[in-house]
Design a protein around this motif. Structure first.
Motif, short mmCIF file in Angstrom:
data_model
loop_
_atom_site.label_atom_id
_atom_site.label_comp_id
_atom_site.label_asym_id
_atom_site.label_seq_id
_atom_site.Cartn_x
_atom_site.Cartn_y
_atom_site.Cartn_z
N GLU A 33 -10.57 52.06 -20.28
CA GLU A 33 -11.08 53.44 -21.28
C GLU A 33 -9.58 54.73 -21.36
O GLU A 33 -9.51 54.63 -22.95
CB GLU A 33 -11.89 54.11 -20.26
N LEU A 34 -8.93 54.60 -20.53
CA LEU A 34 -7.90 54.96 -20.49
C LEU A 34 -7.01 55.34 -21.71
O LEU A 34 -6.36 55.76 -22.76
CB LEU A 34 -7.43 55.35 -19.31
N ASN A 35 -6.82 53.37 -21.89
CA ASN A 35 -5.63 52.68 -22.84
C ASN A 35 -6.28 52.03 -23.90
O ASN A 35 -5.88 51.31 -25.20
CB ASN A 35 -4.94 52.48 -22.09
N ARG A 36 -7.68 52.31 -23.84
CA ARG A 36 -8.56 51.17 -24.94
C ARG A 36 -7.96 51.92 -26.46
O ARG A 36 -8.28 53.30 -26.51
CB ARG A 36 -10.41 51.42 -24.48
N PRO A 37 -7.79 51.19 -26.94
CA PRO A 37 -7.94 51.43 -28.87
C PRO A 37 -9.13 52.48 -29.54
O PRO A 37 -10.23 51.46 -28.38
CB PRO A 37 -7.37 50.28 -29.79
N VAL A 38 -8.61 53.21 -29.47
CA VAL A 38 -10.13 54.51 -30.73
C VAL A 38 -10.54 53.94 -31.11
O VAL A 38 -11.75 54.77 -31.99
CB VAL A 38 -10.17 55.90 -30.47
N SER A 39 -10.60 52.99 -31.72
CA SER A 39 -10.75 52.41 -33.56
C SER A 39 -10.80 51.17 -33.47
O SER A 39 -9.60 50.33 -33.22
CB SER A 39 -9.95 53.60 -34.70
N GLY A 40 -11.31 50.79 -35.20
CA GLY A 40 -11.49 49.26 -35.30
C GLY A 40 -11.74 48.56 -34.31
O GLY A 40 -11.47 47.74 -33.28
N PHE A 41 -12.99 47.77 -34.43
CA PHE A 41 -13.59 46.98 -33.64
C PHE A 41 -12.60 45.45 -33.29
O PHE A 41 -13.00 45.35 -32.35
CB PHE A 41 -15.31 46.36 -34.63
N GLN A 42 -12.42 45.30 -33.95
CA GLN A 42 -11.16 43.77 -33.72
C GLN A 42 -10.16 44.03 -32.60
O GLN A 42 -9.92 43.68 -31.60
CB GLN A 42 -11.08 42.99 -35.03
N VAL A 43 -9.26 45.55 -33.07
CA VAL A 43 -8.74 45.35 -31.89
C VAL A 43 -9.68 46.00 -30.51
O VAL A 43 -8.59 45.53 -29.79
CB VAL A 43 -7.99 47.29 -32.69
N GLN A 44 -10.34 46.76 -30.47
CA GLN A 44 -11.11 46.66 -29.20
C GLN A 44 -11.62 45.68 -28.45
O GLN A 44 -11.27 45.48 -27.01
CB GLN A 44 -12.40 47.83 -29.79
N GLU A 45 -11.91 44.35 -30.07
CA GLU A 45 -12.34 43.24 -28.65
C GLU A 45 -11.60 42.75 -28.40
O GLU A 45 -11.41 41.89 -27.34
CB GLU A 45 -13.24 42.19 -29.85
N CYS A 46 -10.10 42.40 -28.82
CA CYS A 46 -8.43 41.94 -28.92
C CYS A 46 -8.22 42.69 -27.28
O CYS A 46 -8.05 41.76 -26.30
CB CYS A 46 -8.00 42.25 -29.69
N PHE A 47 -8.45 43.83 -27.24
CA PHE A 47 -8.35 44.35 -26.07
C PHE A 47 -8.68 44.22 -24.89
O PHE A 47 -8.60 44.24 -23.38
CB PHE A 47 -7.69 45.97 -26.32
N LEU A 48 -10.29 43.99 -25.03
CA LEU A 48 -11.51 43.71 -23.96
C LEU A 48 -11.17 42.28 -23.58
O LEU A 48 -11.13 42.57 -22.25
CB LEU A 48 -12.65 44.08 -24.16
N LYS A 49 -10.90 41.81 -24.45
CA LYS A 49 -10.54 40.10 -24.41
C LYS A 49 -9.29 39.90 -23.48
O LYS A 49 -9.56 39.02 -22.51
CB LYS A 49 -10.76 39.21 -25.47
N LYS A 50 -8.47 40.20 -23.64
CA LYS A 50 -7.07 39.79 -22.53
C LYS A 50 -7.40 40.41 -21.46
O LYS A 50 -6.59 39.42 -20.22
CB LYS A 50 -6.10 41.04 -23.21
N GLU A 51 -8.78 41.35 -20.86
CA GLU A 51 -8.40 41.92 -20.21
C GLU A 51 -8.94 41.03 -18.45
O GLU A 51 -9.06 40.47 -17.61
CB GLU A 51 -9.39 43.11 -19.27
N PHE A 52 -9.92 39.70 -20.05
CA PHE A 52 -10.88 38.77 -19.07
C PHE A 52 -9.47 37.11 -18.51
O PHE A 52 -10.01 36.63 -17.10
CB PHE A 52 -11.25 37.85 -19.92
N GLU A 53 -8.45 38.09 -18.74
CA GLU A 53 -7.00 36.83 -18.41
C GLU A 53 -6.77 36.50 -16.57
O GLU A 53 -6.89 35.77 -16.32
CB GLU A 53 -5.94 36.94 -19.39
N GLN A 54 -6.78 37.98 -16.98
CA GLN A 54 -6.45 38.30 -14.89
C GLN A 54 -7.58 38.22 -14.26
O GLN A 54 -7.07 36.92 -13.39
CB GLN A 54 -6.24 39.61 -14.29
N ILE A 55 -9.76 37.83 -15.00
CA ILE A 55 -10.25 38.04 -13.78
C ILE A 55 -9.89 36.37 -14.17
O ILE A 55 -10.56 35.58 -12.74
CB ILE A 55 -11.18 38.49 -14.62
N ASN A 56 -9.91 35.30 -15.19
CA ASN A 56 -10.38 34.14 -14.97
C ASN A 56 -8.93 33.57 -13.81
O ASN A 56 -8.77 32.03 -13.19
CB ASN A 56 -9.29 33.42 -15.96
#
Length: 277
Positions: A80-103
C-alpha cells in the motif's frame, strides 16, 4: 509460553477488528508482533520441550500462525505504501505483479505444501524438531529464524506459506474491489451496510466450515478459501488464514465446535422462552 502466545493473539485480534487503514494501522500490529516475538524467542531459545509432540506443535502450528501475520502485515504495508494512487489498470498491473513471488514460492515448494496441506505427519520430526536445520533455508530466513534454538528446518516454510495464503487473499480482494469500482464508478464500501464481525475468528471459521461441509452454498461447488473470503469481506474481518484456524480448531480437546454448540443452545433457549410466554 502459551500465556505469551494467547496474550499476543488476543492483542492482535483486537487490532485486526479495528483495522481500517493499512498504512495507519498495520505498523501498530507489526510492532506488537515484533515485540511479542522477541519475548517468545527469549523463552523458547533455552526451553526444553518434554515431549516431541509439543515441540512439533509449537513449530508446526503455534509459531507459524503468529509469525505469518508479521510477514503478512509487513508485506501489505509495503504494497500500500508503494501502490499507484490513480488509474485502475495501473493499480491492477501493480497488484498482479505481487502474485509472481507467491506463485514462485508455491512452484518451488510444491511437494512440501502438499505434505502440509494434506495433514500428514510422517516427516514432522525432521521438519519441526530443532537441530535439523537446512542450509538452503537459512539463506531465505527472517532474522528471527537465524537462531537454530528458535527455528527448525521447515517452520519458516510453513510461515511463508500461511503468509502467502493471506497475501493472495488480500490481493484477490483488492483486485475484485478495483474491478467493481471501475465498472460501477463508485466506492464499493459505500454500497454495503456496515456489519462487522466482533466475535472470535475461530467462531466464524466454525460457521464457514460448517456451511462448506453441509454444501449449503452453490451445492458445495465453492472452495473453502473463497467462502472464507466472501464471509470475511461481508463482515469486515480477515479470514485469509482459514486453514491455520482449522488446524487450531482440530487441536481442541472435548467439544471442538464450541461456537456452533453455543449457537444451538442459544437458539433453543430463545424458542423455549417464546413457547413459555
Amino acid at each position: 509460553m502459551d500465556l505469551i502466545i494467547n496474550k499476543l493473539e488476543g492483542a492482535i485480534q483486537k487490532k485486526e477488528l479495528g483495522l481500517n487503514d493499512v498504512l495507519t494501522d498495520a505498523p501498530i500490529i507489526i510492532k506488537l508482533l515484533e515485540s511479542g516475538f522477541e519475548e517468545l524467542k527469549l523463552l523458547i531459545s533455552d526451553f526444553h520441550f518434554e515431549e516431541k509432540s509439543d515441540e512439533i506443535l509449537f513449530f508446526k502450528v503455534k509459531k507459524p500462525r503468529l509469525f505469518s501475520k508479521l510477514i503478512y502485515y509487513q508485506k501489505i504495508y509495503h504494497i500500500e505504501l508503494n501502490r499507484p494512487v490513480s488509474g485502475f489498470q495501473v493499480q491492477e498491473c501493480f497488484l498482479k505483479k505481487e502474485f509472481e513471488q507467491i506463485n514462485a514460492f508455491y512452484n518451488k515448494n510444491t511437494e512440501f505444501i502438499q505434505y502440509y496441506r494434506s495433514g500428514k505427519t510422517l516427516m514432522d520430526e525432521f521438519y519441526f524438531i530443532r537441530g535439523k536445520n537446512d542450509i538452503e533455508l537459512n539463506l531465505e530466513s527472517f532474522y528471527f529464524e537465524r537462531d537454530p534454538r528458535f527455528s527448525t528446518a521447515f517452520d519458516f516454510k510453513v510461515t511463508r506459506l500461511l503468509a502467502n495464503d493471506m497475501l493472495a487473499a488480500y490481493l484477490n480482494n483488492q483486485l475484485v474491489r478495483l474491478k467493481y469500482q471501475e465498472e460501477n464508478s463508485y466506492n464499493i464500501d459505500d454500497t454495503i451496510p456496515y456489519a462487522k464481525w466482533t466475535d472470535k475468528k475461530t467462531a466464524l471459521a466454525e460457521i464457514i466450515y460448517g456451511i462448506h461441509e453441509a454444501k449449503s452454498i452453490n451445492a458445495g461447488n465453492i472452495g473453502i478459501k473463497m467462502l472464507a473470503t466472501i464471509l470475511g469481506n461481508t463482515f469486515k474481518i480477515d479470514m485469509s488464514d482459514i486453514y491455520q484456524i482449522f488446524l487450531e480448531i482440530r487441536s481442541r480437546k472435548g467439544d471442538r465446535t464450541t461456537y456452533l454448540s453455543s449457537l444451538i443452545k442459544s437458539l433453543n433457549q430463545k424458542m423455549e422462552a417464546a413457547d413459555n410466554r
